[in-house]
Scaffold this active site. Structure first.
Site, PDB file in Angstrom:
ATOM      1  N   SER A 138     -17.878 -10.911  34.014  1.00 14.29           N
ATOM      2  CA  SER A 138     -18.753 -11.344  32.916  1.00 14.29           C
ATOM      3  C   SER A 138     -18.626 -10.412  31.722  1.00 14.29           C
ATOM      4  O   SER A 138     -18.252  -9.242  31.841  1.00 14.29           O
ATOM      5  CB  SER A 138     -20.207 -11.370  33.377  1.00 14.29           C
ATOM      6  OG  SER A 138     -20.358 -12.141  34.537  1.00 14.29           O
TER       7      SER A 138
HETATM    8  N1  SAH Z   1     -20.714 -10.715  39.028  1.00 19.38           N
HETATM    9  C1  SAH Z   1     -19.294 -10.918  38.850  1.00 19.38           C
HETATM   10  C2  SAH Z   1     -19.015 -12.217  38.117  1.00 19.38           C
HETATM   11  C3  SAH Z   1     -17.895 -12.943  38.762  1.00 19.38           C
HETATM   12  S1  SAH Z   1     -17.704 -14.640  38.293  1.00 19.38           S
HETATM   13  C4  SAH Z   1     -18.655  -9.712  38.152  1.00 19.38           C
HETATM   14  O1  SAH Z   1     -19.401  -8.813  37.732  1.00 19.38           O
HETATM   15  O2  SAH Z   1     -17.435  -9.644  38.074  1.00 19.38           O
HETATM   16  C5  SAH Z   1     -18.681 -15.454  39.519  1.00 19.38           C
HETATM   17  C6  SAH Z   1     -18.306 -15.251  40.951  1.00 19.38           C
HETATM   18  O3  SAH Z   1     -19.136 -16.120  41.726  1.00 19.38           O
HETATM   19  C7  SAH Z   1     -16.862 -15.598  41.309  1.00 19.38           C
HETATM   20  O4  SAH Z   1     -16.266 -14.512  41.923  1.00 19.38           O
HETATM   21  C8  SAH Z   1     -17.010 -16.793  42.261  1.00 19.38           C
HETATM   22  O5  SAH Z   1     -16.028 -16.830  43.277  1.00 19.38           O
HETATM   23  C9  SAH Z   1     -18.389 -16.554  42.835  1.00 19.38           C
HETATM   24  N2  SAH Z   1     -19.017 -17.756  43.404  1.00 19.38           N
HETATM   25  C10 SAH Z   1     -18.962 -19.043  42.962  1.00 19.38           C
HETATM   26  N3  SAH Z   1     -19.658 -19.849  43.774  1.00 19.38           N
HETATM   27  C11 SAH Z   1     -20.162 -19.055  44.766  1.00 19.38           C
HETATM   28  C12 SAH Z   1     -20.967 -19.307  45.924  1.00 19.38           C
HETATM   29  N4  SAH Z   1     -21.406 -20.524  46.235  1.00 19.38           N
HETATM   30  N5  SAH Z   1     -21.288 -18.255  46.699  1.00 19.38           N
HETATM   31  C13 SAH Z   1     -20.869 -16.994  46.415  1.00 19.38           C
HETATM   32  N6  SAH Z   1     -20.120 -16.714  45.346  1.00 19.38           N
HETATM   33  C14 SAH Z   1     -19.764 -17.714  44.525  1.00 19.38           C
END
Ligand code: SAH
Length: 213
Positions: free
Chosen positions: A60
């Site tokens: 993000s």
């Molecule tokens: N907090 C992260 C943001 C990553 S983007 C950071 O600081 O880098 C969002 C993430 O949510 C992705 O890695 C994606 O694989 C995950 N995601 C999407 N759907 C999900 C679900 N149902 N359960 C767990 N993770 C999920």
């Protein structure tokens, strides 16, 4: 490129955009964001942008991380936080410097493994990770006084509502990929939930099922 001056510039930008919590700003300054992205992107790590982390996912934008963290701490410091969507681990790492215990779940196992290795290297020992579909939360450690979701569902998953403690706060982006998303702040009171709509945002979708890829 990853110098103190570059980081100071990012923190000034976060201030300009309205982040006020000094503890959050301090952590944003000290966190080595370049280690959370691919080496090829390291020189862009202190710009205020989301960046690709592989598997179609993104780390993000620093402003969003700071903003969500600031809101999450606005009612005092929770003793634990549940994060849905570990991704690069950056948001979890920021939280781990501000709250005693972080629980973070991720559906893509490869990202979870990478984050685990990085936390080990950085000696961040108060982050517990789990490979699971975060729509189900992590009931064993709940209820949580704070929940942060970093991928957008079309509707708030019921399990997360249930795992939010009374008096607790949840920050979650809700909406579709095409129709726009809003950040919601949900607080749980003895007699029910109160929802407030905050900024318009753009997160990757919350997908169903845990995958091994
Ligand atoms: N907090 C992260 C943001 C990553 S983007 C950071 O600081 O880098 C969002 C993430 O949510 C992705 O890695 C994606 O694989 C995950 N995601 C999407 N759907 C999900 C679900 N149902 N359960 C767990 N993770 C999920």
């Amino acid at each position: 490129m990853t110098s103190q001056r570059t980081r100071d510039r990012l923190v000034q930008r976060l201030r300009d955009k309205g982040i006020e919590n000094e503890k959050v700003l301090g952590v944003m300054r000290s966190m080595p964001r370049h280690l959370f992205v691919d080496e090829a992107l390291a020189q862009r790590a202190y710009e205020d942008d989301a960046l690709p982390i592989g598997h179609g996912q993104t780390i993000s934008q620093p402003f969003i991380v700071a903003r969500m963290t600031e809101i999450l701490l606005s009612r005092g410091t929770p003793d634990k936080v549940l994060e849905v969507g570990t991704g690069s681990g950056f948001q979890a790492a920021v939280l781990s410097r501000l709250v005693p215990q972080v629980y973070s779940v991720e559906r893509i196992v490869a990202l979870q493994i990478q984050a685990r290795e990085l936390f080990h290297k950085l000696n961040f020992n108060n982050i517990a990770l789990k490979h699971t579909d975060g729509s189900w939360g992590w009931p064993q450690n709940g209820p949580y006084p704070a929940i942060i979701v970093t991928a957008a569902p079309e509707r708030v998953p019921e399990a997360l509502m249930e795992q939010l403690a009374v008096g607790g706060i949840m920050i979650i982006p809700v909406g579709s990929q095409s129709g726009g998303q809003r950040l919601l702040q949900i607080t749980r009171h003895v007699d029910g939930y109160v929802e407030e709509e905050l900024d318009g945002v753009h997160f990757v979708p919350l997908l169903n099922g845990a995958v091994r890829q």
